[in-house]
Design an enzyme around this catalytic site. Sequence first.
Site, PDB file in Angstrom:
ATOM      1  N   HIS A   1       0.109   5.139   6.818  1.00  0.00           N
ATOM      2  CA  HIS A   1       0.861   5.697   5.671  1.00  0.00           C
ATOM      3  C   HIS A   1       1.215   7.077   6.076  1.00  0.00           C
ATOM      4  CE1 HIS A   1      -1.856   2.374   4.557  1.00  0.00           C
ATOM      5  NE2 HIS A   1      -0.734   2.020   3.868  1.00  0.00           N
TER       6      HIS A   1
ATOM      7  N   ASP B   1      -3.086   8.451   7.675  1.00  0.00           N
ATOM      8  CA  ASP B   1      -3.579   7.528   8.461  1.00  0.00           C
ATOM      9  C   ASP B   1      -2.899   6.830   9.326  1.00  0.00           C
ATOM     10  OD1 ASP B   1      -2.454   5.480   6.657  1.00  0.00           O
ATOM     11  OD2 ASP B   1      -4.271   5.115   5.426  1.00  0.00           O
TER      12      ASP B   1
ATOM     13  N   SER C   1       1.012  -1.254   0.155  1.00  0.00           N
ATOM     14  CA  SER C   1      -0.022  -0.004  -0.149  1.00  0.00           C
ATOM     15  C   SER C   1       0.763   1.351   0.168  1.00  0.00           C
ATOM     16  CB  SER C   1      -0.850   0.202   1.191  1.00  0.00           C
ATOM     17  OG  SER C   1      -0.126   0.144   2.498  1.00  0.00           O
TER      18      SER C   1
END
Length: 361
Positions: free
Chosen positions: A325, A322, A32
């Site tokens: 990240h 978040d 991600s």
Amino acid sequence: METWLTLIFHFFALGKLLVPSEARAFFVFGDSLVDNGNNNYLATTARADSLPYGIDYPTHSPTGRFSNGLNLPDIISEHLGAESTLPYLSPDLQGEKLLVGANFASAGIGVLNDTGVQFLNIIRISQQLSYFEQYQDRVSSLVGPDQAQQLVNEALFLIALGGNDFVNNYYLVPYSARSRQYDLPDYVEYVISEYKKILARLHELGARRVLVTGTGPLGCVPAELAMRSRTGECDPELQRAGELYNPRLVQILSELNSDAGADVFVTANAFKMHMDFITNPEAYGFVTSKVACCGQGPYNGLGFCTPASSLCPNRSVYAFWDAFHPTERANRIIVDQFMTASDEYMSPMNLSTILAMDARE
């Protein structure tokens, strides 16, 4: 008429490939931290396709990037003077767009196939490599096999893997299957040995310049602070995972380079890069490196970032977007380090040195 147009297109495509400033394709593999939308096309819970993700992206809309705006590959593309690569699963990745490169990354994956099983349908690293082979066939049919091979050999590669093998596997739940099977040092060795095979395969498939990021300080992300820290201090056990893993990663990359007889693999010390602004956020213009901009619970570290989450008004003063990240601004600081940092951060050389060396060849 159709044949004539095809010839013109092939000529144009070949011409592009022979211009060094435009020729450098860019390929991205991993999780991600570098996924720019592949998971949008999959039935998975690991997705970033709703606001406030993308709130600071040029379109102010979610793209599948786990960021408020641009992510690491986007910013590297800026430095290459190129447009961002498209997700491999995007229907827009056709024709001339293929010559820019492709992003194969998928949120939730790890080095190991059992990492991220809770996210259901994600693109394991073995499948990402299979897609890369498929990509090469598509480019071969577009510009011919020799030009396709040249494009791949001259390309820059980025791969970001490993963090999920700890946070979404070994430490996902107490007494996880992997933690019962291995103590931490042995697990690190297992993950590293599997990663070495993946990187060797990438080299076999034509990669000649590969930027490999180590894991960040896993014990310091808001998600782990929320679950494991009462005082806001980084979790020592997860920090230990990174401290064991990253030096071994440097070692195997050195071994692979020795086998290849060239500096194919370059490692970025993401752990140290992150720790710099985690330990001294004010020096980088951040008001906090503990609390995420978007989320809920302690440190905004619990659950996903959703429209119902609390959202900071100024993303540029937060290190974390978040629970896991970085913000776009933190990503920019990290890419600046990729480009110009000393061998304390980049081994055996930084990205600017690589680009300058390759431009002279």
